[in-house]
Design an enzyme around this catalytic site. Structure first.
Site, PDB file in Angstrom:
ATOM      1  N   HIS A  55       0.875  -1.191   0.000  1.00  0.00           N
ATOM      2  CA  HIS A  55       0.000   0.000   0.000  1.00  0.00           C
ATOM      3  C   HIS A  55       0.905   1.231   0.000  1.00  0.00           C
ATOM      4  O   HIS A  55       1.423   1.633   1.042  1.00  0.00           O
ATOM      5  CB  HIS A  55      -0.917   0.001   1.227  1.00  0.00           C
ATOM      6  CG  HIS A  55      -1.891   1.134   1.261  1.00  0.00           C
ATOM      7  ND1 HIS A  55      -3.238   0.950   1.498  1.00  0.00           N
ATOM      8  CD2 HIS A  55      -1.730   2.463   1.088  1.00  0.00           C
ATOM      9  CE1 HIS A  55      -3.855   2.124   1.465  1.00  0.00           C
ATOM     10  NE2 HIS A  55      -2.950   3.063   1.230  1.00  0.00           N
ATOM     11  N   HIS A 101       1.729   5.255  -1.659  1.00  0.00           N
ATOM     12  CA  HIS A 101       1.377   6.452  -2.438  1.00  0.00           C
ATOM     13  C   HIS A 101       2.658   7.039  -3.022  1.00  0.00           C
ATOM     14  O   HIS A 101       3.542   7.457  -2.269  1.00  0.00           O
ATOM     15  CB  HIS A 101       0.689   7.492  -1.551  1.00  0.00           C
ATOM     16  CG  HIS A 101      -0.590   7.001  -0.968  1.00  0.00           C
ATOM     17  ND1 HIS A 101      -1.803   7.144  -1.596  1.00  0.00           N
ATOM     18  CD2 HIS A 101      -0.844   6.327   0.185  1.00  0.00           C
ATOM     19  CE1 HIS A 101      -2.758   6.596  -0.860  1.00  0.00           C
ATOM     20  NE2 HIS A 101      -2.206   6.091   0.231  1.00  0.00           N
ATOM     21  N   ARG A 112       2.400   9.414  -5.635  1.00  0.00           N
ATOM     22  CA  ARG A 112       2.059  10.732  -6.207  1.00  0.00           C
ATOM     23  C   ARG A 112       2.518  10.843  -7.656  1.00  0.00           C
ATOM     24  O   ARG A 112       2.712   9.851  -8.331  1.00  0.00           O
ATOM     25  CB  ARG A 112       2.657  11.882  -5.368  1.00  0.00           C
ATOM     26  CG  ARG A 112       2.466  11.755  -3.857  1.00  0.00           C
ATOM     27  CD  ARG A 112       1.027  11.717  -3.441  1.00  0.00           C
ATOM     28  NE  ARG A 112       0.896  11.879  -1.987  1.00  0.00           N
ATOM     29  CZ  ARG A 112      -0.118  11.409  -1.289  1.00  0.00           C
ATOM     30  NH1 ARG A 112      -1.090  10.729  -1.863  1.00  0.00           N
ATOM     31  NH2 ARG A 112      -0.180  11.608   0.002  1.00  0.00           N
ATOM     32  N   ASN A 124      -4.938   7.296  -6.037  1.00  0.00           N
ATOM     33  CA  ASN A 124      -5.637   8.552  -5.699  1.00  0.00           C
ATOM     34  C   ASN A 124      -4.836   9.791  -6.124  1.00  0.00           C
ATOM     35  O   ASN A 124      -4.515  10.658  -5.326  1.00  0.00           O
ATOM     36  CB  ASN A 124      -5.983   8.609  -4.190  1.00  0.00           C
ATOM     37  CG  ASN A 124      -4.762   8.549  -3.284  1.00  0.00           C
ATOM     38  OD1 ASN A 124      -3.727   8.002  -3.651  1.00  0.00           O
ATOM     39  ND2 ASN A 124      -4.878   9.127  -2.103  1.00  0.00           N
ATOM     40  N   LYS A 142      -8.825  -0.219  -6.031  1.00  0.00           N
ATOM     41  CA  LYS A 142      -8.931   0.386  -4.699  1.00  0.00           C
ATOM     42  C   LYS A 142     -10.236   1.167  -4.585  1.00  0.00           C
ATOM     43  O   LYS A 142     -10.506   2.059  -5.388  1.00  0.00           O
ATOM     44  CB  LYS A 142      -7.742   1.329  -4.489  1.00  0.00           C
ATOM     45  CG  LYS A 142      -7.761   2.128  -3.203  1.00  0.00           C
ATOM     46  CD  LYS A 142      -7.444   1.272  -1.990  1.00  0.00           C
ATOM     47  CE  LYS A 142      -7.631   2.037  -0.685  1.00  0.00           C
ATOM     48  NZ  LYS A 142      -6.595   3.010  -0.432  1.00  0.00           N
ATOM     49  N   HIS A 197     -10.556   1.196   1.476  1.00  0.00           N
ATOM     50  CA  HIS A 197     -10.342   2.127   2.582  1.00  0.00           C
ATOM     51  C   HIS A 197     -11.608   2.056   3.432  1.00  0.00           C
ATOM     52  O   HIS A 197     -12.617   2.656   3.092  1.00  0.00           O
ATOM     53  CB  HIS A 197     -10.093   3.549   2.077  1.00  0.00           C
ATOM     54  CG  HIS A 197      -9.782   4.507   3.186  1.00  0.00           C
ATOM     55  ND1 HIS A 197      -8.567   5.153   3.299  1.00  0.00           N
ATOM     56  CD2 HIS A 197     -10.516   4.899   4.263  1.00  0.00           C
ATOM     57  CE1 HIS A 197      -8.577   5.905   4.403  1.00  0.00           C
ATOM     58  NE2 HIS A 197      -9.751   5.779   4.997  1.00  0.00           N
ATOM     59  N   HIS A 224      -4.856  -0.855   5.612  1.00  0.00           N
ATOM     60  CA  HIS A 224      -4.356  -0.166   6.815  1.00  0.00           C
ATOM     61  C   HIS A 224      -5.290  -0.292   8.030  1.00  0.00           C
ATOM     62  O   HIS A 224      -5.813   0.695   8.539  1.00  0.00           O
ATOM     63  CB  HIS A 224      -4.043   1.309   6.533  1.00  0.00           C
ATOM     64  CG  HIS A 224      -5.058   2.046   5.685  1.00  0.00           C
ATOM     65  ND1 HIS A 224      -6.393   2.085   5.968  1.00  0.00           N
ATOM     66  CD2 HIS A 224      -4.900   2.770   4.562  1.00  0.00           C
ATOM     67  CE1 HIS A 224      -7.006   2.805   5.060  1.00  0.00           C
ATOM     68  NE2 HIS A 224      -6.131   3.228   4.186  1.00  0.00           N
ATOM     69  N   ASP A 235       1.398   2.427   3.563  1.00  0.00           N
ATOM     70  CA  ASP A 235       0.561   3.623   3.415  1.00  0.00           C
ATOM     71  C   ASP A 235       1.423   4.875   3.533  1.00  0.00           C
ATOM     72  O   ASP A 235       0.987   5.911   4.032  1.00  0.00           O
ATOM     73  CB  ASP A 235      -0.585   3.654   4.434  1.00  0.00           C
ATOM     74  CG  ASP A 235      -1.660   4.681   4.058  1.00  0.00           C
ATOM     75  OD1 ASP A 235      -1.648   5.157   2.905  1.00  0.00           O
ATOM     76  OD2 ASP A 235      -2.488   5.012   4.925  1.00  0.00           O
ATOM     77  N   HIS A 282       3.422  14.274   1.774  1.00  0.00           N
ATOM     78  CA  HIS A 282       2.860  15.596   1.462  1.00  0.00           C
ATOM     79  C   HIS A 282       3.996  16.601   1.640  1.00  0.00           C
ATOM     80  O   HIS A 282       4.829  16.424   2.540  1.00  0.00           O
ATOM     81  CB  HIS A 282       1.723  15.952   2.435  1.00  0.00           C
ATOM     82  CG  HIS A 282       0.512  15.090   2.288  1.00  0.00           C
ATOM     83  ND1 HIS A 282      -0.451  15.302   1.335  1.00  0.00           N
ATOM     84  CD2 HIS A 282       0.101  13.990   2.987  1.00  0.00           C
ATOM     85  CE1 HIS A 282      -1.402  14.394   1.448  1.00  0.00           C
ATOM     86  NE2 HIS A 282      -1.096  13.575   2.442  1.00  0.00           N
ATOM     87  N   ALA A 321      -3.540  14.681   5.679  1.00  0.00           N
ATOM     88  CA  ALA A 321      -3.388  13.376   6.334  1.00  0.00           C
ATOM     89  C   ALA A 321      -2.390  12.516   5.576  1.00  0.00           C
ATOM     90  O   ALA A 321      -2.479  12.394   4.354  1.00  0.00           O
ATOM     91  CB  ALA A 321      -4.732  12.674   6.408  1.00  0.00           C
TER      92      ALA A 321
HETATM   93  C1  NCD Z   1      -3.407   8.971   2.170  1.00  0.00           C
HETATM   94  C2  NCD Z   1      -2.921  10.018   1.158  1.00  0.00           C
HETATM   95  O1  NCD Z   1      -2.371  11.034   1.585  1.00  0.00           O
HETATM   96  O2  NCD Z   1      -3.058   9.770  -0.051  1.00  0.00           O
HETATM   97  N1  NCD Z   1      -3.470   9.581   3.474  1.00  0.00           N
HETATM   98  C3  NCD Z   1      -3.460   8.932   4.655  1.00  0.00           C
HETATM   99  O3  NCD Z   1      -3.606   9.606   5.686  1.00  0.00           O
HETATM  100  N2  NCD Z   1      -3.271   7.639   4.751  1.00  0.00           N
HETATM  101  C4  NCD Z   1      -4.694   8.413   1.726  1.00  0.00           C
HETATM  102  C5  NCD Z   1      -5.120   7.159   2.460  1.00  0.00           C
HETATM  103  O4  NCD Z   1      -4.572   6.081   2.249  1.00  0.00           O
HETATM  104  O5  NCD Z   1      -6.028   7.258   3.286  1.00  0.00           O
HETATM  105 ZN    ZN Z   2      -3.201   5.054   1.590  1.00  0.00          ZN
END
Ligand code: NCD
Ligand code: ZN
Length: 335
Positions: free
Chosen positions: A12, A14, A16, A40, A95, A134, A168, A240, A244, A256
């Site tokens: 899992h 991200h 970007r 996402n 997802k 999710h 998660h 996860d 950011h 988040a």
């Molecule tokens: C994730 C994100 O920033 O894309 N944020 C998070 O707090 N985990 C999205 C997600 O997996 O919920």
């Molecule tokens: Zn995530």
């Protein structure tokens, strides 16, 4: 003391796009063999062309490292069988996000239930495409995951051949649900094995530990640790890791997501060693995922040693978990 991890997988992740992708993709590719890439983006990954071009951009960002991005589509309720049949060649899972529940999930589904999502789930089940979820309701933040469990039960009962991954998980109730339905699986993050809500908001607010789902209670963390430390065969590591830019975290309206990819294996070694279960880490970070998703990732051997690793304060403009702190384990070599 040394640990050799074969083909670590992050189920899992991200990554970007654009500049951020260039910063974070090489960091995962350095120590992992592959990862399940979350869809996402803005806009989300919803077509075969989106999947193919995003994968290309990831591979370009990764450069020479051997690293397999296992791609996902963002669940839409209007996918039809023929589309999914074609998409299956390029993806590992789909997802599903409830609309608005987390970062960039505005295009998610308005209601998660087996009836309204029936035709897509039926097709996925037949085509053997796993569903990653999710799982949070719109309720009170600490209760969201627990309130979603009946949805998992509804999906698991009505689509017994569909592999459903509870992404998660953060609560002891989710851990219990795993053994109730054959077709339910779960990922667990590094940060939810480490922290509780106390670490996020019990003292001064720590924005870099703020994520969805929010970290829960000590007894929840204990249940997560128990099931991860025993390398339960239905549980996989999914970081996860959700980067950011620092100004989006240290700001009014903190985004988040916890950024853990570059420190994940070192911190997992530390946790598993302290619990006296290092021998189970291989299953948690690779073997279970290979089995569940039938993966054959590029061969990679990561050697970790019990030597202090000082976590950088930032990787470009992203602050990792444990920034500026020391972890008891470091990566000695990758081959
Ligand atoms: C994730 C994100 O920033 O894309 N944020 C998070 O707090 N985990 C999205 C997600 O997996 O919920
Ligand atoms: Zn995530």
């Amino acid at each position: 003391m040394r640990v050799v991890l074969k083909d670590p997988l992050d189920m899992h992740l991200h990554l970007r796009d654009k500049e951020m992708l260039k910063v974070v993709a090489p960091l995962s590719a350095k120590s992992f063999s592959g990862a399940l890439i979350m869809p996402n983006l803005v806009p989300p990954v919803t077509s075969v062309e989106d999947v193919r071009s995003y994968k290309e951009r990831i591979l370009e960002a990764v450069g020479k490292e051997r690293f397999e991005p296992y791609m996902t589509l963002f669940f839409k309720n209007d996918y039809d069988y023929d589309f999914l049949k074609e998409a299956k060649k390029y993806i590992t899972a789909i997802k599903l996000y409830p609309a608005g529940i987390t970062t960039n999930s505005e295009d998610g589904v308005l209601s998660v239930d087996s009836r309204s999502l029936g035709s897509v789930l039926e097709a996925m089940s037949e085509l053997e495409i796993p569903l990653c979820v999710h799982g949070e309701s719109e309720g009170f933040v600490m209760d969201r995951e627990r309130e979603f469990l009946s949805v998992y039960e509804d999906l698991a009962k009505n689509f017994p051949k569909l592999k459903i991954v509870m992404e998660h998980i953060t609560t002891k109730e989710s851990v219990s649900l795993l053994d109730k339905y054959e077709n339910l699986y779960a990922t667990i993050t590094l940060h939810h094995l480490y922290i509780t809500l106390d670490d996020v908001a019990g003292g001064l607010l720590r924005p870099h530990l703020f994520c969805k789902p929010i970290a829960k209670r000590p007894e929840d963390r204990m249940a997560l640790r128990k099931v991860a430390f025993s390398a339960h065969p239905k549980v996989m590591f999914g970081s996860d890791s959700a980067p950011h830019p620092v100004d989006k975290k240290e700001s009014f309206g903190c985004a988040a997501g916890v950024f853990t990819a570059p420190i994940a294996l070192q911190a997992l070694c530390d946790l598993f060693e302290k619990a006296g279960v290092l021998e189970n880490l291989q299953k948690f970070v690779s073997d279970n995922a290979k089995e569940i998703y039938s993966l054959n990732p590029p061969k990679k051997e990561v050697v970790l040693v019990k030597e202090e690793y000082e976590v950088p304060n930032s990787f470009k403009n992203v602050v990792p978990m444990f920034a500026g702190e020391k972890i008891g384990w470091s990566i000695e070599s990758v081959s």
